[in-house]
Design a protein around this motif. Structure first.
Motif: not given
Length: 437
Positions: A159, A161, A229, A231-232, A234, A295, A297-299
């Motif tokens: 990833y 960040y 865990e 970071s907005p 990722l 994305d 973070r939002n899969e």
């Protein structure tokens, strides 16, 4: 004309050379940048191998104790760039370099394939191989850092960040991520817009998002675990991962040439197999006919076409069948008679802006990768077009950071934007001119 252009390119590189490293261009980018340095070294290798080697050595000298290489190394004090070392505070990480101040972010890992390019260019291969032998383990350590610390699901994709880690800083790809965030309004003095037109740069509000992500990382001393865990931002980026895969391929070839290193070769091969399989499974979008960002973070996939969507061709990732489809899509969307190949974002999108940084202009570094990748897959006509377009852009405008993709904008030679006398534009032009088809 080609000879004159070549001489001017050499001049640009000589002028941007400092003590042991290059800056991308004066004022706008007064420090050493990670992926810039690698690409600049390829240009130097053609006429000054000592500088090419120093460029790499100085970059690797700033490596952290965990294998991480920062995206900017602040060798000197400068008031022409924001955010500088006092904002980034690399010292917060327990393993950061004690010798150099830097950022706590990285950039696309090009160093592995850069070493292979330098070796191919070298006229004294034993001497160059000896140099490579002295630095290659640091590059391997950098790859180890990525697979050990940036792949939380252990799937072979790493990833990023921060959008600056992608290298495609303000791409429209990130717009939907910004909508999920509401950072504070920062008070700061922009430096970039004093050197170039603000219309060519990211907005103040975009910068608020950029600084906020860094603040979150700083709050946790740049801990990769905490960043993964919290970071907005990722993202699994096809360009970034393709550069890592391409560089790993080069490391395998170079280690084989050096001899020994069986364990490292085995480990690199293992990373490669997993990375390429997941890359093809997760990042290829059948409906678009190219690769997309994911994305984490939002899969969910971020379904936009950009020049990064085609970068996997340079790393040899797609099958020939997929590559055929990708080339078809690229020519259809990005390659009309009125366009230079290859715009950095989908020209059919309402988000396309051919003047604004990574929102649409053509970039020499991505074109260089595309040219080499297309050639390797056997698309010699398209590869030649990309090369000719790239040379024409610099003939018409000079060595700018990026260029308008619309041909009709180039009639008076005023369609180069961003920094002028830009190092990697000059360096990669030298390489394109040296390698006659």
């Amino acid at each position: 004309m080609k000879d004159t252009l070549y001489k001017k390119a050499v001049e640009v590189l000589e002028n941007n050379w400092k003590e042991g490293f290059s800056i991308p261009c004066a004022k706008l980018y007064p420090f050493q940048w990670f992926w810039d340095s690698g690409l600049i070294a390829i240009g130097f290798a053609h006429f000054d191998m000592k500088k090419a080697e120093q460029e790499i050595e100085t970059l690797l000298d700033a490596q952290w104790g965990n294998g991480f290489i920062p995206h900017i190394i602040f060798h000197t004090e400068s008031d022409t760039y924001f955010p500088g070392p006092d904002f980034h505070r690399s010292d917060l990480h327990p393993q950061s370099s004690k010798k150099y101040r830097s950022t706590g972010m990285t950039q696309p890992p090009v160093t592995g394939f850069v070493l292979e390019e330098i070796y191919k260019i070298s006229k004294d291969k034993p001497a160059t191989l000896k140099f490579i032998e002295g630095v290659i383990d640091k590059v391997y350590f950098n790859h180890e850092y990525f697979y050990d610390n940036r792949d939380p699901q252990n799937e072979g994709l790493v990833y990023i960040y921060h959008n600056w880690e992608s290298g495609t800083d303000n791409s429209p790809i990130w717009d939907d991520i910004w909508k999920t965030m509401n950072p504070p309004e920062y008070t700061f003095e922009r430096r970039d817009t004093t050197h170039v037109d603000a219309a060519e740069r990211p907005s103040k509000r975009e910068y608020d998002h950029y600084l906020y992500i860094i603040d979150i990382a700083k709050e946790h001393n740049y801990s990769d675990e905490k960043i993964a865990e919290l970071s907005p931002f990722l993202v699994q980026d096809p360009l970034f991962n393709a550069m890592l895969i391409k560089s790993s391929k080069s490391l395998i070839k170079l280690y084989e040439r050096i001899g020994g290193n069986e364990e490292k070769i085995a480990q690199l091969t293992q990373w490669q197999q997993k990375a390429i399989a997941t890359f093809n499974e997760k990042l290829y979008d059948d409906s678009l006919g190219a690769y997309v960002h994911y994305d984490l973070r939002n899969e969910k996939p971020i379904k936009f076409l950009s020049s990064s969507s085609f970068a996997p061709i340079y790393a040899g990732i797609p099958s020939k069948e997929r590559a055929d489809k990708m080339v078809e899509v690229m020519l259809q969307k990005f390659g009309g008679d009125h366009q230079y190949l290859c715009a950095s974002f989908d020209p059919d999108s309402e988000r396309f802006n051919p003047k604004k940084y990574w929102r649409g202009p053509v970039w020499v570094n991505l074109n260089w990768m595309l040219h080499n990748g297309l050639k390797a897959y056997g698309y010699s006509d398209v590869a030649l077009r990309v090369k000719q377009d790239t040379i024409a852009l610099m003939e018409n405008n000079g060595f700018y950071e990026y260029f308008d993709s619309r041909k009709d904008m180039h009639k008076d030679g005023n369609a180069g934007y961003g920094g002028h006398n830009f190092s990697w534009s000059a360096a990669l032009l030298i390489d394109l001119l040296e390698k006659e088809e």
